[in-house]
Design a protein around this motif. Structure first.
Motif, PDB file in Angstrom:
ATOM      1  N   ILE A  22       0.817  -1.345   0.067  1.00 14.89           N
ATOM      2  CA  ILE A  22      -0.109   0.001   0.043  1.00 14.89           C
ATOM      3  C   ILE A  22       0.946   1.313   0.036  1.00 14.89           C
ATOM      4  O   ILE A  22       0.751   2.233  -0.638  1.00 14.89           O
ATOM      5  CB  ILE A  22      -0.929  -0.151   1.144  1.00 14.89           C
ATOM      6  N   THR A  23       2.094   1.248   0.761  1.00 15.85           N
ATOM      7  CA  THR A  23       3.074   2.371   0.874  1.00 15.85           C
ATOM      8  C   THR A  23       3.580   2.587  -0.449  1.00 15.85           C
ATOM      9  O   THR A  23       3.682   3.804  -1.162  1.00 15.85           O
ATOM     10  CB  THR A  23       4.057   2.157   1.801  1.00 15.85           C
ATOM     11  N   ASN A  24       3.883   1.580  -1.447  1.00 18.98           N
ATOM     12  CA  ASN A  24       4.171   1.725  -2.600  1.00 18.98           C
ATOM     13  C   ASN A  24       3.297   2.246  -3.672  1.00 18.98           C
ATOM     14  O   ASN A  24       3.719   3.125  -4.273  1.00 18.98           O
ATOM     15  CB  ASN A  24       4.783   0.332  -3.196  1.00 18.98           C
ATOM     16  N   TRP A  52       3.503   5.860  -5.548  1.00 17.95           N
ATOM     17  CA  TRP A  52       3.134   5.974  -7.114  1.00 17.95           C
ATOM     18  C   TRP A  52       2.130   7.177  -7.552  1.00 17.95           C
ATOM     19  O   TRP A  52       2.099   7.602  -8.407  1.00 17.95           O
ATOM     20  CB  TRP A  52       2.727   4.551  -7.620  1.00 17.95           C
ATOM     21  N   ARG A  53       1.202   7.392  -6.576  1.00 18.40           N
ATOM     22  CA  ARG A  53       0.553   8.433  -6.634  1.00 18.40           C
ATOM     23  C   ARG A  53       0.811   9.820  -5.932  1.00 18.40           C
ATOM     24  O   ARG A  53      -0.024  10.437  -5.555  1.00 18.40           O
ATOM     25  CB  ARG A  53      -0.987   7.864  -5.979  1.00 18.40           C
ATOM     26  N   ALA A  54       2.191   9.657  -5.756  1.00 21.33           N
ATOM     27  CA  ALA A  54       2.755  11.145  -5.115  1.00 21.33           C
ATOM     28  C   ALA A  54       2.279  11.382  -3.721  1.00 21.33           C
ATOM     29  O   ALA A  54       2.200  12.489  -3.129  1.00 21.33           O
ATOM     30  CB  ALA A  54       2.516  12.492  -6.301  1.00 21.33           C
TER      31      ALA A  54
END
Length: 305
Positions: free
Chosen positions: A87-89, A93-95
């Protein structure tokens, strides 16, 4: 440790209330077992705001907004197999830059826990329709006239489920390579528990008929012998139960069996009995198979006392 709310009001009562003793700060501090400075602080709070609850503290500002908190929760719901790092990654990716620890805290706040998923059978539309037809067909069934029967295997020193392990103190369960086990057949109805049969051999259709003869029929005679209403038997769709030999034996003895849908839900009440009997039987040290069988029977008696 913060002062409990009722002690704060006790300070005000002892010192300022018209119907109180109006004690000095020192006497109040002795009465409630705190410092004089603490007494003065809560008296000043009462004078200023008449409010003794915890005041809002600034603390460390949250690194996520309410919208980002919703994104974290939504990702966990849409992708339930994602770990906190996954979820962190995705957020990165969504800034949205947050730590894995922050993700865990936000999910905990949403009452989410990362645990094993529940395992349920995959039902086709045919299974669902069978369940529905079965339920509609048995709306008028008198379940007080039904004997529920089932088989299980009781194993000694079996290790099941999860345990809490603490750092430096891990839980160790001693096991053996070949555990002692006993097969158990039991039955009961609304009138009470019936016979219980313990055996060591593998269950086949021929031995199933023997169990019917020495377990099921004596129970039916004892519980429904003087009852003019017919009784029925319920058991799962085991191949041994549906074998030609067992079916022919029941037909000869005119035993009416309740039909049971394929892939049925766990609604047979006897399914809830085995865990209770296992818990009261298995927690013991070295025993032999005959002793284990006697403990199974004694645990049955204890449950129905």
């Amino acid at each position: 440790m913060p002062l409990p709310i009722h002690v704060r009001y006790e300070i005000v009562f002892l010192s300022n209330h018209p119907k109180g003793p109006q004690q000095s700060h020192m006497d109040v501090a002795k009465a409630v077992h705190c410092n004089i400075s603490t007494v003065k602080y809560w008296l000043n709070r009462w004078t200023q705001s008449k409010d003794l609850t915890h005041s809002t503290r600034s603390g460390r500002p949250r690194v996520t907004t309410e919208k980002q908190d919703q994104q974290i929760t939504s990702l966990a719901k849409e992708q339930p197999f994602f770990t906190a790092q996954d979820i962190t990654n995705q957020l990165e990716w969504r800034a949205v830059i947050v730590s894995k620890r922050t993700v865990c805290r936000r999910l905990n706040e949403a009452d989410a826990r990362y645990r094993r998923s529940m395992s349920k059978p995959l039902l086709t539309e045919h299974h669902r329709q069978n369940r529905l037809r079965w339920a509609q067909h048995h709306k008028a069934t008198d379940w007080n006239q039904v004997i529920f029967s089932d088989e299980t295997t009781v194993r000694l020193n079996s290790v099941k489920g999860l345990v809490w392990n603490f750092s430096g103190n891990k839980k160790v369960v001693r096991t053996v390579k070949h555990t002692i086990k006993v097969n158990v057949w039991g039955c009961f109805s609304s009138k009470g528990f019936g016979r219980i049969i313990c055996f060591g051999q593998n269950l086949d259709a021929k031995f199933m008929c023997s169990i019917y003869k020495y377990g099921l029929l004596p129970t039916a005679k004892k519980q429904f012998g003087n009852d003019p209403r017919p009784w029925k038997q319920q058991e799962e769709n085991n191949p041994k139960h549906r074998s030609k030999l067992a079916t022919h034996w029941r037909e000869e003895k005119r035993i009416e069996k309740i039909d049971w849908p394929s892939m049925p839900p766990d609604i047979a009440p006897i399914e809830n009995l085995w865990p209770e009997m296992g818990e009261s039987t298995l927690f013991s040290s070295q025993v032999k198979s005959p002793v284990l069988s006697s403990r199974v029977e004694s645990s049955r008696a204890k449950i129905f006392l």
